[in-house]
Design an enzyme around this catalytic site. Structure first.
Site, PDB file in Angstrom:
ATOM      1  CG  HIS A  11      39.358  46.155  60.309  1.00 11.10           C
ATOM      2  ND1 HIS A  11      39.871  45.019  60.894  1.00 11.10           N
ATOM      3  CD2 HIS A  11      38.124  46.331  60.867  1.00 11.10           C
ATOM      4  CE1 HIS A  11      38.988  44.545  61.770  1.00 11.10           C
ATOM      5  NE2 HIS A  11      37.933  45.316  61.771  1.00 11.10           N
ATOM      6  CD  GLN A  13      34.795  43.886  58.885  1.00 12.82           C
ATOM      7  OE1 GLN A  13      34.818  43.856  60.099  1.00 12.82           O
ATOM      8  NE2 GLN A  13      33.848  43.286  58.180  1.00 12.82           N
ATOM      9  CB  CYS A  73      33.206  46.713  59.141  1.00 15.70           C
ATOM     10  SG  CYS A  73      33.218  48.410  59.765  1.00 15.70           S
ATOM     11  CG  ASP A 120      33.372  51.938  59.081  1.00 14.46           C
ATOM     12  OD1 ASP A 120      32.580  51.687  60.016  1.00 14.46           O
ATOM     13  OD2 ASP A 120      34.620  51.926  59.235  1.00 14.46           O
ATOM     14  NE  ARG A 134      39.860  46.147  66.824  1.00 12.84           N
ATOM     15  CZ  ARG A 134      38.574  46.087  66.481  1.00 12.84           C
ATOM     16  NH1 ARG A 134      37.658  46.592  67.281  1.00 12.84           N
ATOM     17  NH2 ARG A 134      38.196  45.527  65.357  1.00 12.84           N
ATOM     18  NE  ARG A 181      36.627  40.414  61.141  1.00 16.94           N
ATOM     19  CZ  ARG A 181      36.749  41.341  62.103  1.00 16.94           C
ATOM     20  NH1 ARG A 181      35.804  42.246  62.251  1.00 16.94           N
ATOM     21  NH2 ARG A 181      37.823  41.395  62.877  1.00 16.94           N
TER      22      ARG A 181
HETATM   23  N1  NVA Z   1      36.397  52.418  61.132  1.00 24.20           N
HETATM   24  C1  NVA Z   1      35.917  51.817  62.351  1.00 24.20           C
HETATM   25  C2  NVA Z   1      35.815  50.328  62.198  1.00 24.20           C
HETATM   26  C3  NVA Z   1      35.303  49.605  63.411  1.00 24.20           C
HETATM   27  C4  NVA Z   1      35.283  48.126  63.225  1.00 24.20           C
HETATM   28  C5  NVA Z   1      36.856  52.164  63.495  1.00 24.20           C
HETATM   29  O1  NVA Z   1      38.079  52.147  63.294  1.00 24.20           O
HETATM   30  O2  NVA Z   1      36.378  52.494  64.581  1.00 24.20           O
HETATM   31  N1   CP Z   2      33.945  45.080  62.626  1.00 27.42           N
HETATM   32  C1   CP Z   2      34.669  44.978  63.755  1.00 27.42           C
HETATM   33  O1   CP Z   2      35.894  44.884  63.735  1.00 27.42           O
HETATM   34  O2   CP Z   2      33.927  44.949  64.894  1.00 27.42           O
HETATM   35  P1   CP Z   2      34.454  45.083  66.386  1.00 27.42           P
HETATM   36  O3   CP Z   2      34.941  46.488  66.575  1.00 27.42           O
HETATM   37  O4   CP Z   2      33.247  44.772  67.218  1.00 27.42           O
HETATM   38  O5   CP Z   2      35.561  44.093  66.606  1.00 27.42           O
END
Ligand code: NVA
Ligand code: CP
Length: 305
Positions: A130, A133, A262, A222, A103, A290
């Site tokens: 993502h 997700q 998500c 989101d 990540r 997930r």
């Molecule tokens: N769009 C959000 C998703 C978190 C799971 C982010 O990138 O922070």
């Molecule tokens: N939806 C998601 O990826 O959650 P986290 O940021 O908690 O991993």
């Protein structure tokens, strides 16, 4: 399947179906306490340059349930945070582990890791996509609706990483997709180019949530400020006024319309608490899936290695 899962843009529709079917199988095996047919002792390195609750826990639990072990590496505590090159990290981890989940911010870092690693690499979120997700979301929609083809999926809010994956994933599964984003916050150009030329579903982009929500079978949203955009929070709150999933928006959708978020959610911003709680079952099924979808990805990438 190719060696890596880096985005949905490069994932063939047949592979999406294979992942969804494998996830259903592994979910049913786990619910009935049946042992998975997977070689024991596989290790997953998990690199996190951003925060996580779901991704970390579901990957770590997932590899454990497959009989293996997860190894958590935060950027701050590993040599990556002190500037060790991605290419060297890839070659080192390839000598110890069987798979890497990462990540991070830039999609190019994930691509570089995959290029230099001899083991599979899985994208656990970048600024671009993502994919895990959205595979979990599509699994959840299929479970609730019994089908995907012909459904209408709607995105309301920021044209961010999750939106990018949602557009590609839903279109590849034969769903129609409508997206409402303010100008300046639209999905990535590569994604829009794909969407406008997709032949398996219709695509519509608007700046009006009430147009996008018409006849929707599932509405996605989101947060307005993603990880790394915290300094833009106030500016974004202004830009996204009117882009909330609320009762008025839900009234325009089809009866039985699902919500996918998500998580984490900022209730009172992109979604009202009332709509969130009315759809909590679908949203937490999505979070659970997930685990199953990522086990399926690891299963398919590592089973015969
Ligand atoms: N769009 C959000 C998703 C978190 C799971 C982010 O990138 O922070
Ligand atoms: N939806 C998601 O990826 O959650 P986290 O940021 O908690 O991993």
């Amino acid at each position: 399947m190719k060696k890596d899962l880096l985005n949905l843009l490069d994932l063939p529709s047949d592979d999406i179906t294979l992942i969804l079917d494998t996830a259903d199988m592994l979910k049913s095996e786990q619910k009935s306490d049946k042992k998975h047919d997977f070689p024991s002792g596989k290790t997953l390195a998990m690199i996190f340059a951003k925060s996580s609750t779901r991704t970390r826990v579901s990957f770590e639990v997932g590899i454990f349930q497959l009989g293996g072990q997860g190894i958590f590496l935060s950027n701050a505590d590993s040599q990556l945070g002190r500037g060790e090159p991605i290419a060297d990290t890839a070659r080192v981890l390839s000598r110890y582990c069987d798979c890497i989940m990462i990540r991070t911010f830039d999609q190019s870092e994930v691509e570089a890791l995959a290029e230099h690693a001899t083991i599979p690499v899985i994208n656990g979120l970048t600024d671009f996509e993502h994919p895990c997700q959205v595979l979990a979301d599509i699994m959840t929609i299929r479970e609730h609706k019994g089908q995907l083809e012909g459904l209408k999926a709607c995105w309301i809010g920021d044209g961010n990483n999750v939106a990018n994956s949602m557009i590609v994933g839903c279109l590849k599964c034969g769903m129609d997709v409508s997206v409402a984003c303010p100008e300046g916050y639209r999905p990535d150009k590569q994604i829009l180019d794909f969407a406008h030329s997709a032949t398996t579903g219709k695509f519509e982009l608007t700046d009006k949530p009430e147009i996008a929500a018409q006849g929707a079978d599932v509405i996605f949203t989101d947060v307005w400020a993603s990880m790394g955009q915290e300094s833009e929070t106030q500016k974004r709150q202004k830009a996204f006024t009117g882009y909330q999933v609320n009762d008025e928006i839900m009234a325009l959708a089809n009866p039985g319309c699902m919500i996918q978020h998500c998580l984490p959610a900022h209730k009172g911003e992109e979604i009202t608490e009332k709509v969130f709680e009315a759809h909590a079952q679908e949203i937490f099924d999505e979070a659970e899936n997930r685990l199953h979808v990522q086990k399926a990805i690891m299963y398919l990438l590592m089973k015969n290695k």
